[in-house]
Design an enzyme around this catalytic site. Structure first.
Site, PDB file in Angstrom:
ATOM      1  N   SER A 145      39.618  32.449  37.977  1.00  9.81           N
ATOM      2  CA  SER A 145      39.143  32.670  36.612  1.00  9.81           C
ATOM      3  C   SER A 145      39.107  31.366  36.089  1.00  9.81           C
ATOM      4  CB  SER A 145      39.861  33.213  35.228  1.00  9.81           C
ATOM      5  OG  SER A 145      39.461  33.482  34.274  1.00  9.81           O
ATOM      6  N   TYR A 158      46.675  36.937  30.960  1.00  5.32           N
ATOM      7  CA  TYR A 158      45.633  36.860  31.759  1.00  5.32           C
ATOM      8  C   TYR A 158      45.380  35.906  31.956  1.00  5.32           C
ATOM      9  CZ  TYR A 158      41.030  37.098  33.429  1.00  5.32           C
ATOM     10  OH  TYR A 158      40.280  36.598  34.302  1.00  5.32           O
TER      11      TYR A 158
END
Length: 272
Positions: A145, A158
């Site tokens: 990501s 995350y």
């Protein structure tokens, strides 16, 4: 390295029931790859599998499993061994994020996040990498990501999980050179998927424009198909510029302050 021959692949895709994983499934089936579709929602997987078999004549095996459970990689490998399916490529795409101040987050939810975003990637990669290397003509693609490139206030776990995926995969890229196995970490930017429904707000996108899964997957396959596959790639030119700036130009204090402003809540939560 020769171009990827997708017609010679059997590709395992996690998180295949929706979003980027579903689009990977559709695109690879169109290119002729047989598939192993993995997610929790068996009904969605079966519908997608039936559609892809009919449209492209590929073989599709479905495995409904919670990848946050312990030893998910071994469970997958045992399932495929019983079915006589031998994969040549893997896309570790399954994952989810949480959004909020760390001290207010549910500890159990954070454990599940780490289990799926980190442990499942390691477990599945380890369960299959020996046979991927033996096949010598496939790939291991781990979806990271843009959150991997800097600290992410309100998405601390995350971002850290995706930073792990990025560094882990780049290390495997080096270890796999000369084996015939392509290894790459791919970092989408904010993408219009169910991710934000799970997170509960589009504030997690930091105000950036949401891209389509189709665009993200095309970017990933273009990078994977290079003669010299890079150890990692961010999706889209602007994201690559941002990643470079974060690494090489700004001091860490400034980066985390910028990210804190970007992820400060600005909208109402998405209703369930």
């Amino acid at each position: 390295m020769a171009a990827v021959d997708y017609r010679a692949q059997t590709t395992l895709i996690t998180g295949a029931s929706a979003g980027i994983g579903e689009q990977f499934s559709r695109r690879l089936a169109a290119l002729g790859s047989d598939l192993v579709l993995v997610a929790r929602r068996e009904d969605r997987l079966e519908r997608l599998a039936e559609e892809l078999r009919a449209a492209h004549g590929v073989r599709v095996h479905v495995v409904a499993i919670d990848l946050a459970q312990a030893n998910a990689g071994a469970a997958l490998a045992e399932n495929l061994a019983r079915a006589g399916v031998r994969v040549t490529s893997v896309i570790n795409n399954a994952g989810f994020g949480t959004y909020g101040l760390f001290h207010e987050e549910d500890p159990q939810r954070l454990r599940q996040e780490i289990a799926l975003d980190v442990m499942a990637v390691v477990d599945i990669s380890r369960a299959f990498i020996t046979q991927l290397r033996a096949a010598g003509h496939g790939f291991l693609l781990n979806v990271a990501s843009m959150a991997a490139y800097q600290p992410n206030p309100r998405m601390a776990v995350y971002g850290a999980a995706k930073a792990f995926v990025l560094n882990f995969t780049e290390a495997l890229w080096e270890e796999s050179r000369g084996s015939g196995l392509r290894v790459m970490a791919f970092s989408p930017g904010a993408t219009r998927t169910e991710f934000f429904d799970v997170v509960g707000t589009e504030d997690a996108a930091g105000g950036t424009t949401l891209r389509s899964p189709v665009e993200v997957v095309e970017n990933a396959l273009a990078a994977l198909g290079r003669k010299r596959t890079p150890p990692s790639m961010a999706s889209g030119r602007m994201n690559r510029v941002v990643a470079a700036v974060m690494h090489r130009v700004l001091p860490r204090r400034r980066i985390v302050q910028i990210m804190g402003r970007m992820t400060t809540p600005k909208t109402k939560p998405i209703s369930a």
